[in-house]
Design an enzyme around this catalytic site. Structure first.
Site, PDB file in Angstrom:
ATOM      1  N   HIS A   1      10.520  28.683  20.897  1.00 24.39           N
ATOM      2  CA  HIS A   1      11.311  27.474  20.640  1.00 24.39           C
ATOM      3  C   HIS A   1      12.729  27.755  20.195  1.00 24.39           C
ATOM      4  O   HIS A   1      13.535  26.833  20.067  1.00 24.39           O
ATOM      5  CB  HIS A   1      10.638  26.628  19.552  1.00 24.39           C
TER       6      HIS A   1
HETATM    7  C1  UD1 Z   1      14.532  24.133  13.746  1.00 21.33           C
HETATM    8  C2  UD1 Z   1      15.236  25.266  13.016  1.00 21.33           C
HETATM    9  C3  UD1 Z   1      14.597  26.593  13.372  1.00 21.33           C
HETATM   10  C4  UD1 Z   1      13.110  26.552  13.114  1.00 21.33           C
HETATM   11  C5  UD1 Z   1      12.475  25.349  13.810  1.00 21.33           C
HETATM   12  C6  UD1 Z   1      11.036  25.241  13.378  1.00 21.33           C
HETATM   13  C7  UD1 Z   1      17.626  24.873  12.639  1.00 21.33           C
HETATM   14  C8  UD1 Z   1      19.002  25.229  13.029  1.00 21.33           C
HETATM   15  N1  UD1 Z   1      16.642  25.351  13.420  1.00 21.33           N
HETATM   16  O1  UD1 Z   1      14.676  24.333  15.147  1.00 21.33           O
HETATM   17  O2  UD1 Z   1      15.165  27.617  12.577  1.00 21.33           O
HETATM   18  O3  UD1 Z   1      12.545  27.727  13.622  1.00 21.33           O
HETATM   19  O4  UD1 Z   1      13.144  24.147  13.405  1.00 21.33           O
HETATM   20  O5  UD1 Z   1      10.249  24.602  14.337  1.00 21.33           O
HETATM   21  O6  UD1 Z   1      17.426  24.202  11.655  1.00 21.33           O
HETATM   22  N2  UD1 Z   1      12.639  17.561  18.535  1.00 21.33           N
HETATM   23  C9  UD1 Z   1      11.677  16.599  18.749  1.00 21.33           C
HETATM   24  N3  UD1 Z   1      10.934  16.189  17.686  1.00 21.33           N
HETATM   25  C10 UD1 Z   1      11.122  16.677  16.443  1.00 21.33           C
HETATM   26  C11 UD1 Z   1      12.109  17.647  16.233  1.00 21.33           C
HETATM   27  C12 UD1 Z   1      12.864  18.085  17.293  1.00 21.33           C
HETATM   28  O7  UD1 Z   1      11.490  16.124  19.851  1.00 21.33           O
HETATM   29  O8  UD1 Z   1      10.397  16.267  15.520  1.00 21.33           O
HETATM   30  C13 UD1 Z   1      13.451  18.030  19.703  1.00 21.33           C
HETATM   31  C14 UD1 Z   1      14.726  17.229  19.851  1.00 21.33           C
HETATM   32  O9  UD1 Z   1      15.048  17.191  21.203  1.00 21.33           O
HETATM   33  C15 UD1 Z   1      15.753  18.094  19.132  1.00 21.33           C
HETATM   34  C16 UD1 Z   1      15.247  19.517  19.464  1.00 21.33           C
HETATM   35  O10 UD1 Z   1      13.831  19.392  19.483  1.00 21.33           O
HETATM   36  O11 UD1 Z   1      17.065  17.866  19.564  1.00 21.33           O
HETATM   37  C17 UD1 Z   1      15.651  20.570  18.472  1.00 21.33           C
HETATM   38  O12 UD1 Z   1      15.270  20.194  17.158  1.00 21.33           O
HETATM   39  P1  UD1 Z   1      15.997  20.823  15.871  1.00 21.33           P
HETATM   40  O13 UD1 Z   1      15.365  20.283  14.647  1.00 21.33           O
HETATM   41  O14 UD1 Z   1      17.487  20.684  15.993  1.00 21.33           O
HETATM   42  O15 UD1 Z   1      15.750  22.353  15.992  1.00 21.33           O
HETATM   43  P2  UD1 Z   1      14.428  23.183  16.195  1.00 21.33           P
HETATM   44  O16 UD1 Z   1      14.507  23.834  17.536  1.00 21.33           O
HETATM   45  O17 UD1 Z   1      13.236  22.381  15.872  1.00 21.33           O
HETATM   46  N1  UDP Z   2       2.539  26.244  13.841  1.00 16.28           N
HETATM   47  C1  UDP Z   2       1.657  25.155  13.902  1.00 16.28           C
HETATM   48  N2  UDP Z   2       1.388  24.598  15.116  1.00 16.28           N
HETATM   49  C2  UDP Z   2       1.922  25.061  16.270  1.00 16.28           C
HETATM   50  C3  UDP Z   2       2.813  26.168  16.204  1.00 16.28           C
HETATM   51  C4  UDP Z   2       3.104  26.723  14.971  1.00 16.28           C
HETATM   52  O1  UDP Z   2       1.145  24.719  12.863  1.00 16.28           O
HETATM   53  O2  UDP Z   2       1.631  24.510  17.337  1.00 16.28           O
HETATM   54  C5  UDP Z   2       2.865  26.816  12.528  1.00 16.28           C
HETATM   55  C6  UDP Z   2       2.662  28.312  12.404  1.00 16.28           C
HETATM   56  O3  UDP Z   2       1.356  28.597  11.958  1.00 16.28           O
HETATM   57  C7  UDP Z   2       3.728  28.702  11.379  1.00 16.28           C
HETATM   58  C8  UDP Z   2       4.820  27.691  11.579  1.00 16.28           C
HETATM   59  O4  UDP Z   2       4.265  26.625  12.344  1.00 16.28           O
HETATM   60  O5  UDP Z   2       3.236  28.543  10.048  1.00 16.28           O
HETATM   61  C9  UDP Z   2       5.977  28.304  12.306  1.00 16.28           C
HETATM   62  O6  UDP Z   2       6.891  27.326  12.626  1.00 16.28           O
HETATM   63  P1  UDP Z   2       7.971  27.506  13.759  1.00 16.28           P
HETATM   64  O7  UDP Z   2       7.569  28.577  14.674  1.00 16.28           O
HETATM   65  O8  UDP Z   2       8.205  26.153  14.311  1.00 16.28           O
HETATM   66  O9  UDP Z   2       9.272  27.884  12.927  1.00 16.28           O
HETATM   67  P2  UDP Z   2       9.880  29.249  12.382  1.00 16.28           P
HETATM   68  O10 UDP Z   2       8.858  29.918  11.567  1.00 16.28           O
HETATM   69  O11 UDP Z   2      10.338  30.030  13.561  1.00 16.28           O
HETATM   70  O12 UDP Z   2      11.055  28.802  11.593  1.00 16.28           O
END
Ligand code: UD1
Ligand code: UDP
Length: 359
Positions: A205
């Site tokens: 992601h």
């Molecule tokens: C964010 C964090 C990343 C973390 C991840 C955990 C930042 C800069 N990045 O990335 O470090 O690893 O969360 O999962 O803070 N979206 C949805 N539903 C949601 C949230 C997001 O559809 O509930 C979609 C939207 O299109 C949005 C895109 O995902 O624009 C990105 O979401 P965003 O929260 O900006 O970043 P993540 O990729 O989730």
């Molecule tokens: N996770 C979850 N469901 C999923 C994928 C990940 O509960 O479908 C959990 C996973 O066990 C871990 C956390 O989400 O604890 C990691 O989140 P993510 O990879 O979104 O973010 P990051 O750690 O890279 O910031």
């Protein structure tokens, strides 16, 4: 004393859950601010429900936005709340936009701030997360790095040694508190008709992978090579960012990849603990695989969790197809005899013990 806790994304809910539980257990005066950066049910409310966490007292409803505006919006909305609540200590976790947004507001409100999961560095300043963590470090008063390596990073950046407490990572608390439940409450192997160690688990992601067509395509091609060779299903609970970008780039999902909606923590933990290996660009999953003794192939060029490379639970594969296959080959029969460096599952207790004595 009053404690404030900021969160906004899936991993923050999972990693702060043990601290919230400990606050409840100790009957501390605390409140949670949720930025709502993650707003879809399966990245947000699902975790409050499953982990039986109380609803946050405040929701900033800052669901999405261009980075610079998103940070500003969160900070602006958090400021009056923080000025009103005046916590004695504001807890911020790690490196998301939410962490930075609320940390800026806390600094403007002159609050004492504690940074949990402090000191991680990828040394890749192209990552928003790297900027966020460095800035949050310099806004914070107290620092709770998980490991000695993370402590050293902080010292190199001029942080006072007496303000740093190496406490492990709350993800260990979370895994230990939930792994038994994962076996009791969910049955993902039956549901997906797969067997222990006869599948790979995948997550991808990160912005630098998902938003870059060449890298995303390279990863998909790498997975195709992996499936062609091993013929094991690749289970992929897909993050909405990646779903959106695969559609936008019009990329084809190779055979062998089984796409799922994002899973609950218990469902994911069960799949993770039983996988032959995990392929991921997640930060938290590099830690969890190390804790669960499951080999990990990280589809990134660098990691802020170098401890996992050192103990041998993890390998960096980048996003080139042949290198991904090569790394899967290396990790496929990896001996699982490493020791994990992230603590003994009492990190949340240690943090609250220390914070309680600060005032
Ligand atoms: C964010 C964090 C990343 C973390 C991840 C955990 C930042 C800069 N990045 O990335 O470090 O690893 O969360 O999962 O803070 N979206 C949805 N539903 C949601 C949230 C997001 O559809 O509930 C979609 C939207 O299109 C949005 C895109 O995902 O624009 C990105 O979401 P965003 O929260 O900006 O970043 P993540 O990729 O989730
Ligand atoms: N996770 C979850 N469901 C999923 C994928 C990940 O509960 O479908 C959990 C996973 O066990 C871990 C956390 O989400 O604890 C990691 O989140 P993510 O990879 O979104 O973010 P990051 O750690 O890279 O910031």
């Amino acid at each position: 004393m009053k404690i404030g806790i900021a969160l906004g994304t899936r991993p923050e809910i999972i990693k702060l859950a043990p601290i919230i539980r400990e606050c409840e257990k100790r009957k501390l005066d605390y409140f949670v601010i949720h930025t709502n950066q993650h707003y879809s049910y399966e990245l947000d409310k699902l975790f409050f429900d499953e982990l039986e966490l109380p609803q946050p007292k405040y929701n900033l409803e800052c669901g999405f936005g261009e980075y610079r505006k998103h940070v500003g919006f969160m900070s602006k909305r958090a400021l009056p709340i923080l000025k009103k609540e005046k916590p004695d200590n504001m807890i911020i976790l790690a490196d998301t936009t939410s962490a930075l947004g609320v940390a800026l507001a806390a600094a403007k409100a002159n609050l004492t701030m504690s940074h949990v999961e402090a000191g991680l560095r990828s040394h890749d300043t192209k990552m928003l997360e790297e900027t966020n963590r460095i800035v949050v470090s310099h806004l914070s008063d107290y620092h709770f790095p998980p490991t000695e390596k993370a402590r050293q990073n902080l010292i190199e950046e001029g942080v006072d040694e007496d303000k740093i407490f190496v406490v492990g990572n709350t993800i260990v608390d979370s895994v230990y508190q939930n792994i038994e439940l994962a076996y009791k409450k969910v049955d993902m192997l039956n549901k997906l008709n797969i067997e222990k160690e006869k599948y790979f688990l995948l997550t991808a992601h990160r912005q630098e992978n998902a938003d870059d067509k060449e890298r995303l395509n390279g990863i998909l091609k790498g997975l195709e090579l992996v499936y062609d060779k091993y013929k094991l299903p690749i289970i992929y609970p897909m993050h909405p960012r990646t779903k959106k970008m695969i559609d936008e780039f019009n990329l084809k999902i190779p055979d062998g990849i089984k796409i799922l909606e994002p899973l609950s923590f218990l469902e994911f933990l069960q799949l993770e603990a039983n996988a032959k290996l995990v392929i991921t660009d997640s930060g938290g999953i590099q830690e969890e695989t190390c804790i669960l003794k499951v080999p990990c192939v990280t589809i990134r060029d660098n990691t802020e969790r170098p401890e996992t490379l050192e103990v041998g639970s993890n390998i960096l594969a980048g996003a080139k197809p042949e290198r991904i296959l090569e790394c899967v080959d290396v990790m496929f029969n990896k001996e699982k005899n490493w020791s994990q460096p992230f603590g003994d599952g009492t990190t949340s207790i240690k943090i609250l013990d220390i914070i309680s004595k600060l005032k």
